[in-house]
Design a protein around this motif. Structure first.
Motif, PDB file in Angstrom:
ATOM      1  N   ALA A  47      -5.375 -16.802   9.943  1.00  0.00           N
ATOM      2  CA  ALA A  47      -6.581 -16.008  10.218  1.00  0.00           C
ATOM      3  C   ALA A  47      -7.756 -16.540   9.413  1.00  0.00           C
ATOM      4  CB  ALA A  47      -6.326 -14.540   9.883  1.00  0.00           C
ATOM      5  N   ILE A  48      -7.517 -16.855   8.147  1.00  0.00           N
ATOM      6  CA  ILE A  48      -8.585 -17.396   7.304  1.00  0.00           C
ATOM      7  C   ILE A  48      -8.944 -18.821   7.740  1.00  0.00           C
ATOM      8  CG2 ILE A  48      -9.176 -18.102   4.957  1.00  0.00           C
ATOM      9  CD1 ILE A  48      -7.496 -15.693   3.992  1.00  0.00           C
ATOM     10  N   TYR A  49      -7.946 -19.601   8.143  1.00  0.00           N
ATOM     11  CA  TYR A  49      -8.205 -20.957   8.638  1.00  0.00           C
ATOM     12  C   TYR A  49      -9.149 -20.921   9.838  1.00  0.00           C
ATOM     13  CZ  TYR A  49      -7.415 -25.331  11.138  1.00  0.00           C
ATOM     14  OH  TYR A  49      -7.604 -26.523  11.817  1.00  0.00           O
ATOM     15  N   TYR A  50      -8.859 -20.037  10.792  1.00  0.00           N
ATOM     16  CA  TYR A  50      -9.700 -19.983  11.989  1.00  0.00           C
ATOM     17  C   TYR A  50     -11.039 -19.288  11.726  1.00  0.00           C
ATOM     18  CZ  TYR A  50      -6.023 -21.966  14.867  1.00  0.00           C
ATOM     19  OH  TYR A  50      -5.091 -22.839  15.412  1.00  0.00           O
ATOM     20  N   ALA A  51     -11.070 -18.391  10.753  1.00  0.00           N
ATOM     21  CA  ALA A  51     -12.355 -17.808  10.368  1.00  0.00           C
ATOM     22  C   ALA A  51     -13.293 -18.891   9.864  1.00  0.00           C
ATOM     23  CB  ALA A  51     -12.149 -16.733   9.289  1.00  0.00           C
ATOM     24  N   LYS A  52     -12.748 -19.837   9.110  1.00  0.00           N
ATOM     25  CA  LYS A  52     -13.549 -20.962   8.630  1.00  0.00           C
ATOM     26  C   LYS A  52     -14.004 -21.853   9.774  1.00  0.00           C
ATOM     27  CE  LYS A  52     -11.954 -23.135   4.990  1.00  0.00           C
ATOM     28  NZ  LYS A  52     -10.989 -23.797   4.070  1.00  0.00           N
TER      29      LYS A  52
ATOM     30  N   GLY B 276     -17.754 -22.348  23.472  1.00  0.00           N
ATOM     31  CA  GLY B 276     -17.195 -21.121  24.035  1.00  0.00           C
ATOM     32  C   GLY B 276     -17.472 -19.878  23.213  1.00  0.00           C
ATOM     33  N   GLY B 277     -18.025 -20.063  21.992  1.00  0.00           N
ATOM     34  CA  GLY B 277     -18.389 -18.911  21.175  1.00  0.00           C
ATOM     35  C   GLY B 277     -17.227 -17.971  20.930  1.00  0.00           C
ATOM     36  N   GLU B 278     -17.425 -16.699  21.255  1.00  0.00           N
ATOM     37  CA  GLU B 278     -16.386 -15.691  21.041  1.00  0.00           C
ATOM     38  C   GLU B 278     -15.145 -15.939  21.902  1.00  0.00           C
ATOM     39  OE1 GLU B 278     -17.077 -11.503  20.768  1.00  0.00           O
ATOM     40  OE2 GLU B 278     -19.198 -11.793  20.281  1.00  0.00           O
ATOM     41  N   PHE B 279     -15.305 -16.714  22.962  1.00  0.00           N
ATOM     42  CA  PHE B 279     -14.184 -16.947  23.872  1.00  0.00           C
ATOM     43  C   PHE B 279     -13.560 -18.330  23.668  1.00  0.00           C
ATOM     44  CE2 PHE B 279     -17.218 -14.034  25.832  1.00  0.00           C
ATOM     45  CZ  PHE B 279     -16.407 -12.922  25.990  1.00  0.00           C
ATOM     46  N   SER B 280     -13.925 -18.961  22.563  1.00  0.00           N
ATOM     47  CA  SER B 280     -13.360 -20.277  22.256  1.00  0.00           C
ATOM     48  C   SER B 280     -11.916 -20.135  21.797  1.00  0.00           C
ATOM     49  CB  SER B 280     -14.185 -20.944  21.149  1.00  0.00           C
ATOM     50  OG  SER B 280     -14.089 -20.179  19.947  1.00  0.00           O
ATOM     51  N   MET B 281     -11.206 -21.243  21.800  1.00  0.00           N
ATOM     52  CA  MET B 281      -9.820 -21.253  21.330  1.00  0.00           C
ATOM     53  C   MET B 281      -9.756 -20.806  19.873  1.00  0.00           C
ATOM     54  SD  MET B 281      -7.801 -23.274  19.150  1.00  0.00           S
ATOM     55  CE  MET B 281      -8.558 -24.892  19.180  1.00  0.00           C
TER      56      MET B 281
ATOM     57  N   PHE C 230      -8.265 -16.745  15.921  1.00  0.00           N
ATOM     58  CA  PHE C 230      -8.605 -15.897  14.778  1.00  0.00           C
ATOM     59  C   PHE C 230      -8.239 -14.443  15.080  1.00  0.00           C
ATOM     60  CE2 PHE C 230     -11.703 -12.775  13.205  1.00  0.00           C
ATOM     61  CZ  PHE C 230     -11.348 -12.794  11.862  1.00  0.00           C
ATOM     62  N   GLN C 231      -8.633 -13.954  16.248  1.00  0.00           N
ATOM     63  CA  GLN C 231      -8.311 -12.578  16.626  1.00  0.00           C
ATOM     64  C   GLN C 231      -6.804 -12.328  16.602  1.00  0.00           C
ATOM     65  OE1 GLN C 231     -10.590 -12.494  20.415  1.00  0.00           O
ATOM     66  NE2 GLN C 231     -11.393 -10.554  19.651  1.00  0.00           N
ATOM     67  N   LYS C 232      -6.066 -13.241  17.197  1.00  0.00           N
ATOM     68  CA  LYS C 232      -4.612 -13.071  17.294  1.00  0.00           C
ATOM     69  C   LYS C 232      -3.977 -12.984  15.910  1.00  0.00           C
ATOM     70  CE  LYS C 232      -1.939 -16.600  18.154  1.00  0.00           C
ATOM     71  NZ  LYS C 232      -1.249 -17.728  18.828  1.00  0.00           N
TER      72      LYS C 232
ATOM     73  N   ASN D 200     -14.750  -6.241  16.393  1.00  0.00           N
ATOM     74  CA  ASN D 200     -13.768  -5.358  15.761  1.00  0.00           C
ATOM     75  C   ASN D 200     -13.151  -6.024  14.536  1.00  0.00           C
ATOM     76  OD1 ASN D 200     -11.917  -3.363  15.179  1.00  0.00           O
ATOM     77  ND2 ASN D 200     -10.626  -3.746  16.947  1.00  0.00           N
ATOM     78  N   GLU D 201     -12.661  -7.234  14.720  1.00  0.00           N
ATOM     79  CA  GLU D 201     -11.981  -7.930  13.632  1.00  0.00           C
ATOM     80  C   GLU D 201     -12.940  -8.295  12.497  1.00  0.00           C
ATOM     81  OE1 GLU D 201      -9.605  -8.005  17.196  1.00  0.00           O
ATOM     82  OE2 GLU D 201     -11.651  -8.739  16.876  1.00  0.00           O
ATOM     83  N   LEU D 202     -14.135  -8.747  12.842  1.00  0.00           N
ATOM     84  CA  LEU D 202     -15.059  -9.193  11.795  1.00  0.00           C
ATOM     85  C   LEU D 202     -15.710  -8.019  11.065  1.00  0.00           C
ATOM     86  CD1 LEU D 202     -16.642 -12.352  13.435  1.00  0.00           C
ATOM     87  CD2 LEU D 202     -14.934 -12.216  11.615  1.00  0.00           C
TER      88      LEU D 202
END
Length: 288
Positions: A278-283, A232-237, A242-244, A182-184
C-alpha cells in the motif's frame, strides 16, 4: 371550595411543568438532517474565524518565541480537513435517508459547532491577554501558549474522528462509485491520529509522517491530485493496486510502520505484505 381551587391549581401546575419537560426533551433529542448539520458546521463564518484567530495568536507568541510553530502546525491540519469536509459536503447532498449512523454524525457536528465556538473564545481571551504582554517573559507566557495548544489538540481530535466517520459513511452509504478519496482521506486521518497520540508535554513527536501526508494528499478541481506521469489517474493500475492493498491492510500496522516501509526497496512482484505494498503504490501515485 378553596381546597378544590388549590387542588386544581396544583394539577394545572404539574401538567404545565410536565408539558414543558416533555417539550424540552423532544427539542433536545430532535436531530437535524446530516446534510444540514454538516452545512451549519463547514459553511460557517467560524471556519475562517477560527483559523484567523489561530494565525493571530501564533503571531503574538512569535514576537517572544520566533521559532515556535506548534499552533501553525495545528492550523494547517485544520485548514486541510476543512477542505476535505467541504468536499464531503457535496456528497452529503445526495443523502436522502435518516438512520442511526446519520443521526449520530449529525449530533457530532452539532457538538463540534459548540466546541469550535468555545475554542474561538479561548483564542480571543489569549489574544487579549497577549496584546498587553508583548514585553513579558517567563514560564507563565509559555504555559498560556501550552494551554491553548492543548485545547486546540482536543478540538482537532474530535474533529478528526468526525471527519473519519463521515468519510466512511459517505463512501459506503451515499456515494459508492469507485473513487480513491475514501482510502486517502482515511490515510490522512490516520496520520492526524498518529500525530496526536504522540504528543507529550505539549510537544509533537516526529512530524515527518504528517508532513509527507499533508503535502501529498490534496484536491485539484474536486479530485485527488495524482502524479501527472501516472497514466489513467485514479483508474490507473497503480491507483487500483493502492486501493486493493490499503483495504486489505491492518491500518494500525501500516501507519505505525509507515517510515520503515517508506524507506524500503520493495519488489511488488515478490512482496506479500499488504501494508508494504500500500505504501509502495502510494509513492507511485502521490508526490510523497
Amino acid at each position: 371550595m378553596k381546597k378544590h381551587l388549590v387542588a386544581i391549581l396544583i394539577i394545572v401546575l404539574v401538567l404545565s411543568l410536565t408539558g414543558v419537560g416533555i417539550w424540552l426533551v423532544v427539542r433536545n433529542n430532535k436531530t437535524k438532517p446530516l446534510y444540514q448539520s454538516n452545512c451549519d458546521f463547514i459553511i460557517s463564518d467560524d471556519v475562517d474565524n477560527l483559523t484567523s484567530k489561530m494565525n493571530q495568536a501564533q503571531g503574538l507568541y512569535n514576537v517572544l518565541f520566533p521559532s515556535e510553530n506548534r499552533i501553525t502546525t495545528l492550523h494547517n491540519i485544520i485548514v486541510k480537513i476543512d477542505g476535505f469536509e467541504k468536499d464531503l459536503n457535496s456528497y452529503l447532498l445526495l443523502s436522502q435517508t435518516s438512520n442511526k449512523a446519520s443521526k449520530k454524525l449529525s449530533k457530532s457536528y452539532t457538538n463540534l459547532i459548540n466546541d469550535r465556538k468555545i475554542l474561538i473564545k479561548n483564542y480571543d481571551e489569549y489574544i487579549t491577554r497577549m496584546n498587553g504582554n508583548l514585553d513579558a517573559d517567563g514560564p507563565a507566557i509559555q504555559e498560556l501558549y501550552d494551554d491553548l495548544f492543548g485545547k486546540t489538540v482536543t478540538y482537532l481530535s474530535k474533529y478528526n474522528d468526525c471527519f473519519n466517520s463521515t468519510t466512511q459513511y459517505v463512501f459506503s452509504k451515499v456515494y459508492q462509485p469507485q473513487t480513491i478519496k475514501n482510502e486517502l482521506y482515511t490515510l490522512y486521518s490516520l496520520g492526524v491520529s498518529n500525530l496526536i497520540d504522540n504528543i507529550s508535554n505539549y510537544q509533537f513527536g516526529d512530524l515527518s509522517l504528517m508532513s509527507k501526508l499533508h503535502s501529498a494528499i490534496k484536491l485539484s478541481n474536486g479530485n485527488i491530485y495524482i502524479k501527472q506521469d501516472v497514466i489513467g489517474g485514479e483508474f490507473s493500475m497503480q491507483s487500483l493496486n493502492f486501493q486493493k492493498h490499503f483495504n486489505n491492510s491492518n491500518l494500525s500496522i501500516l501507519i505505525d510502520n509507515f517510515h520503515t516501509y517508506y524507506g524500503l526497496l520493495i519488489n511488488p512482484d515478490t512482496e506479500t505484505s499488504n501494508e508494504k505494498l500500500a505504501i509502495y503504490y502510494a509513492k507511485q501515485i502521490l508526490e510523497i
